[in-house]
Design a protein around this motif. Structure first.
Motif, PDB file in Angstrom:
ATOM      1  N   GLY A   1       0.456  -1.441   0.083  1.00 55.72           N
ATOM      2  CA  GLY A   1      -0.344  -0.272   0.034  1.00 55.72           C
ATOM      3  C   GLY A   1       0.933   1.185   0.131  1.00 55.72           C
ATOM      4  N   LEU A   2       1.795   1.660   0.465  1.00 56.41           N
ATOM      5  CA  LEU A   2       3.079   2.963  -0.105  1.00 56.41           C
ATOM      6  C   LEU A   2       3.168   2.942  -0.281  1.00 56.41           C
ATOM      7  N   ASP A   3       2.812   4.635  -0.960  1.00 58.24           N
ATOM      8  CA  ASP A   3       3.504   4.836  -2.134  1.00 58.24           C
ATOM      9  C   ASP A   3       5.101   4.812  -2.578  1.00 58.24           C
ATOM     10  N   TYR A   4       5.516   4.763  -2.236  1.00 58.36           N
ATOM     11  CA  TYR A   4       7.148   5.068  -2.310  1.00 58.36           C
ATOM     12  C   TYR A   4       7.844   3.632  -3.177  1.00 58.36           C
ATOM     13  N   TYR A   5       6.582   2.569  -2.814  1.00 58.38           N
ATOM     14  CA  TYR A   5       7.565   1.684  -4.369  1.00 58.38           C
ATOM     15  C   TYR A   5       7.660   1.885  -4.992  1.00 58.38           C
ATOM     16  N   THR A   6       8.888   0.663  -6.305  1.00 60.94           N
ATOM     17  CA  THR A   6       8.610   1.313  -7.362  1.00 60.94           C
ATOM     18  C   THR A   6       8.826   0.559  -8.294  1.00 60.94           C
ATOM     19  N   GLY A   7       9.055  -1.102  -7.890  1.00 60.09           N
ATOM     20  CA  GLY A   7       9.260  -1.963  -8.591  1.00 60.09           C
ATOM     21  C   GLY A   7       8.766  -3.248  -7.805  1.00 60.09           C
TER      22      GLY A   7
ATOM     23  N   GLY B   1      10.658  -3.592  -0.292  1.00 63.33           N
ATOM     24  CA  GLY B   1      10.131  -3.690  -1.664  1.00 63.33           C
ATOM     25  C   GLY B   1      11.728  -2.645  -2.325  1.00 63.33           C
ATOM     26  N   ARG B   2      11.367  -2.758  -3.706  1.00 60.34           N
ATOM     27  CA  ARG B   2      11.803  -1.554  -4.650  1.00 60.34           C
ATOM     28  C   ARG B   2      11.541   0.161  -4.195  1.00 60.34           C
ATOM     29  N   TYR B   3      12.442   1.255  -3.931  1.00 55.15           N
ATOM     30  CA  TYR B   3      11.776   2.292  -3.721  1.00 55.15           C
ATOM     31  C   TYR B   3      12.585   3.147  -4.599  1.00 55.15           C
ATOM     32  N   ASP B   4      12.565   3.386  -5.524  1.00 58.98           N
ATOM     33  CA  ASP B   4      13.630   4.449  -6.257  1.00 58.98           C
ATOM     34  C   ASP B   4      13.793   5.601  -6.437  1.00 58.98           C
ATOM     35  N   ALA B   5      12.887   6.359  -5.545  1.00 55.62           N
ATOM     36  CA  ALA B   5      13.449   7.975  -5.278  1.00 55.62           C
ATOM     37  C   ALA B   5      13.033   8.556  -3.629  1.00 55.62           C
ATOM     38  N   LEU B   6      12.682   7.478  -2.596  1.00 59.48           N
ATOM     39  CA  LEU B   6      11.626   7.386  -1.230  1.00 59.48           C
ATOM     40  C   LEU B   6      13.650   8.831  -0.639  1.00 59.48           C
ATOM     41  N   ALA B   7      14.734   8.582  -0.729  1.00 59.63           N
ATOM     42  CA  ALA B   7      15.662   9.546  -0.501  1.00 59.63           C
ATOM     43  C   ALA B   7      15.968  10.243  -1.472  1.00 59.63           C
ATOM     44  N   THR B   8      16.049  11.415  -0.853  1.00 61.20           N
ATOM     45  CA  THR B   8      16.466  12.753  -2.853  1.00 61.20           C
ATOM     46  C   THR B   8      17.074  14.070  -1.526  1.00 61.20           C
ATOM     47  N   ASP B   9      17.686  14.739  -2.613  1.00 59.58           N
ATOM     48  CA  ASP B   9      17.715  16.145  -1.907  1.00 59.58           C
ATOM     49  C   ASP B   9      17.155  17.618  -3.167  1.00 59.58           C
ATOM     50  N   GLY B  10      16.858  16.392  -3.889  1.00 60.76           N
ATOM     51  CA  GLY B  10      17.036  17.358  -4.897  1.00 60.76           C
ATOM     52  C   GLY B  10      17.378  17.099  -6.294  1.00 60.76           C
ATOM     53  N   ARG B  11      19.047  17.262  -6.058  1.00 56.66           N
ATOM     54  CA  ARG B  11      19.391  16.911  -6.845  1.00 56.66           C
ATOM     55  C   ARG B  11      20.094  15.200  -7.189  1.00 56.66           C
ATOM     56  N   THR B  12      20.684  14.314  -5.688  1.00 59.36           N
ATOM     57  CA  THR B  12      20.916  12.762  -6.290  1.00 59.36           C
ATOM     58  C   THR B  12      20.119  12.396  -5.708  1.00 59.36           C
ATOM     59  N   THR B  13      20.112  11.531  -6.251  1.00 62.29           N
ATOM     60  CA  THR B  13      18.506  10.225  -5.682  1.00 62.29           C
ATOM     61  C   THR B  13      19.395   9.220  -5.245  1.00 62.29           C
ATOM     62  N   TYR B  14      19.194   8.142  -4.107  1.00 56.84           N
ATOM     63  CA  TYR B  14      19.002   7.406  -3.758  1.00 56.84           C
ATOM     64  C   TYR B  14      18.484   6.546  -3.799  1.00 56.84           C
ATOM     65  N   PRO B  15      18.342   5.741  -4.801  1.00 53.58           N
ATOM     66  CA  PRO B  15      17.313   4.797  -5.095  1.00 53.58           C
ATOM     67  C   PRO B  15      18.079   2.863  -3.869  1.00 53.58           C
ATOM     68  N   GLY B  16      17.232   2.467  -3.930  1.00 55.42           N
ATOM     69  CA  GLY B  16      17.457   1.170  -2.640  1.00 55.42           C
ATOM     70  C   GLY B  16      16.404   0.198  -3.004  1.00 55.42           C
ATOM     71  N   VAL B  17      16.506  -0.896  -1.699  1.00 54.04           N
ATOM     72  CA  VAL B  17      15.661  -2.097  -2.444  1.00 54.04           C
ATOM     73  C   VAL B  17      16.037  -2.966  -0.787  1.00 54.04           C
ATOM     74  N   GLY B  18      14.674  -3.070   0.148  1.00 54.09           N
ATOM     75  CA  GLY B  18      15.006  -3.256   1.494  1.00 54.09           C
ATOM     76  C   GLY B  18      13.394  -4.290   1.351  1.00 54.09           C
ATOM     77  N   ILE B  19      13.938  -4.742   2.717  1.00 48.99           N
ATOM     78  CA  ILE B  19      13.020  -5.878   3.318  1.00 48.99           C
ATOM     79  C   ILE B  19      12.881  -6.117   4.564  1.00 48.99           C
ATOM     80  N   SER B  20      11.971  -6.121   5.682  1.00 47.82           N
ATOM     81  CA  SER B  20      11.398  -5.987   6.811  1.00 47.82           C
ATOM     82  C   SER B  20      10.782  -6.950   7.910  1.00 47.82           C
TER      83      SER B  20
END
Length: 441
Positions: free
Chosen positions: A279-285, A305-324
């Motif tokens: 349900g969370l918006d930040y998952y992308t893949g 899951g995969r999140y491609d834009a959860l962490a960004t400062d406007g110049r650099t984006t830090y895509p990630g994938v995780g499981i909890s």
């Protein structure tokens, strides 16, 4: 003072039960570190705007209020998961981290929801994530899946479990190929299939998402596809829907199924489940959910899951994938039913008996010699009759009692001469171990 009542949603373990939790935490940490994940711990408090910036979860947040200020501090709240705080952590410390950054985190979180089985207001969670700078290769999606599967498989007291995997690109591309005008709404409604009947979901797709009955039928047909291998690809293509994003999602999901196939056992099952959306918006893949056999009512015990834009400062984006993994969600129901516990309530393997109070110093010296060699022990609290001291050890689950120059295994009655500088118990007695009962389905 009257006897305090338990506080709903805040589980507490007795010492023997806590042995199980400590064992799980240690096993998870060992597995994660074997795969090169570094441990971090983030602060418990985050600004509210950070906690709520992805998804509507305001009702779940515990707001902080200063006791001396009636207006409170509504700008801060306790974190309700570990992913959003970790995204903030990456942004704040990016200049000091090496990417891809591999992290594991085992920490308490707080969620203001109605307590029920497997759902608590305070609980322990264990996360792993791999984060890149600007890009993160897809093979990391396969890697985190494999790591968590191996971690769960090492918790041998668990019943079987099923890791369900899907890909948001796949389902979004399918809905786009169908001609859906509001893909997010379609995804939100289909994600309710675990709670609502297909008929009700179909009606909602027509009434709320603007689909035709034929389009709604296609969405439900996609959601019924479940395979233990990559055969889902042909089943999806047989539905006759085409879109480039759909093809990308099919390829990625097939790579996850092929990359984890070798880990499947009778207890560990991996399947493509095309009803999973998260349900969370930040998952992308890639998206994950995990069900425990016999405890499906708990919902997903392990997700991400995969999140491609959860962490960004406007110049650099830090895509990630995780499981909890919801450690408390898994353990509390099993512990409360008495299905898993520690074999003793204390770490002590030996109780050093005391003949009389004048000889307590000698008992302390024996205990010191044993502890110097890593053998946990304690000295009897009083110089009672030896039978009473043995019963004291039995109540605490301590397997050995030391009498002067001899040590006794109080389970078998075997007593032998021993030197505290050389004697040691069998490995299985050195630390508390886990006792399990047959888990009822």
């Amino acid at each position: 003072m009257s006897k305090p009542a338990p506080l709903s949603g805040f589980p507490e373990f007795l010492p023997a039960q806590r042995v199980v939790e400590q064992y799980v935490v240690a096993m998870l940490a060992e597995t994660f570190e074997l795969h090169g994940f570094a441990n971090v711990e983030t602060r418990s408090v985050e600004p509210i705007d950070q906690l709520l910036r992805k998804g509507d979860t305001s009702k779940e947040v515990y707001l902080l209020k200063r006791l001396h200020d009636e207006t409170g501090d509504a700008g801060m709240g306790l974190h309700f998961d570990l992913t959003v705080p970790f995204a903030r952590y990456v942004l704040e410390h990016a200049g000091k981290l090496d990417f891809p950054f591999r992290r594991y985190q085992i920490q308490k979180v707080w969620r203001g929801e109605r307590p029920q089985e497997g759902r608590f207001r305070e609980f322990l969670q264990a996360d792993i994530d791999i984060v890149g700078r600007d890009e993160l290769a897809f093979h990391h999606d396969v890697e985190v899946t494999r790591v968590m599967l191996q971690a769960l498989a090492r918790l041998t007291f668990l019943p079987g479990f099923r890791l369900q995997v899907n890909n948001r690109k796949l389902i979004q591309g399918f809905y786009l190929g169908l001609g859906a005008s509001d893909v997010d709404e379609v995804m939100r409604l289909v994600d309710k299939l675990d709670k609502l009947s297909p008929e009700r979901v179909a009606k909602s797709l027509v009434a709320d998402a603007g689909l035709s009955e034929a389009q709604a039928e296609q969405c439900l047909a996609l959601a019924t596809i479940r395979t233990p291998d990559d055969s889902f690809v042909e089943q999806v293509r047989a539905l006759g829907v085409e879109h480039p994003l759909l093809e990308e999602g099919l390829d990625e999901l097939a790579r996850v199924l092929r990359g984890t196939a070798g880990l499947a056992t009778a207890k560990v099952r991996i399947e493509a489940d095309l009803s999973i959306a998260r349900g969370l918006d930040y998952y992308t893949g890639t998206v994950f959910e995990t069900r425990l056999d016999g405890y499906e009512s708990l919902g997903s015990i392990c997700s991400g899951g995969r999140y491609d834009a959860l962490a960004t400062d406007g110049r650099t984006t830090y895509p990630g994938v995780g499981i909890s993994l919801g450690v408390s969600r898994v353990l509390v129901p099993l512990v409360q039913r008495g299905l898993v516990t520690g074999d003793r309530s204390v770490p002590s393997a030996v109780l050093v008996a005391v003949t009389d109070e004048e000889s307590r110093g000698q008992a302390d010296e024996i205990a010191t010699a044993l502890r110097a060699r890593g053998i946990a022990c304690e000295v009897a609290p009083s110089a009672a009759k030896f039978g009473k001291q043995i019963r004291h050890a039995e109540r605490r689950g301590i397997p050995y009692v030391w009498f002067g120059t001899e040590v006794k295994d109080i389970r078998s009655g075997n007593q032998v001469a021993a030197d505290p500088a050389t004697w040691e118990p069998p490995v299985e007695d050195l630390r508390p171990t886990i006792i399990t009962k047959e888990i009822e389905k």
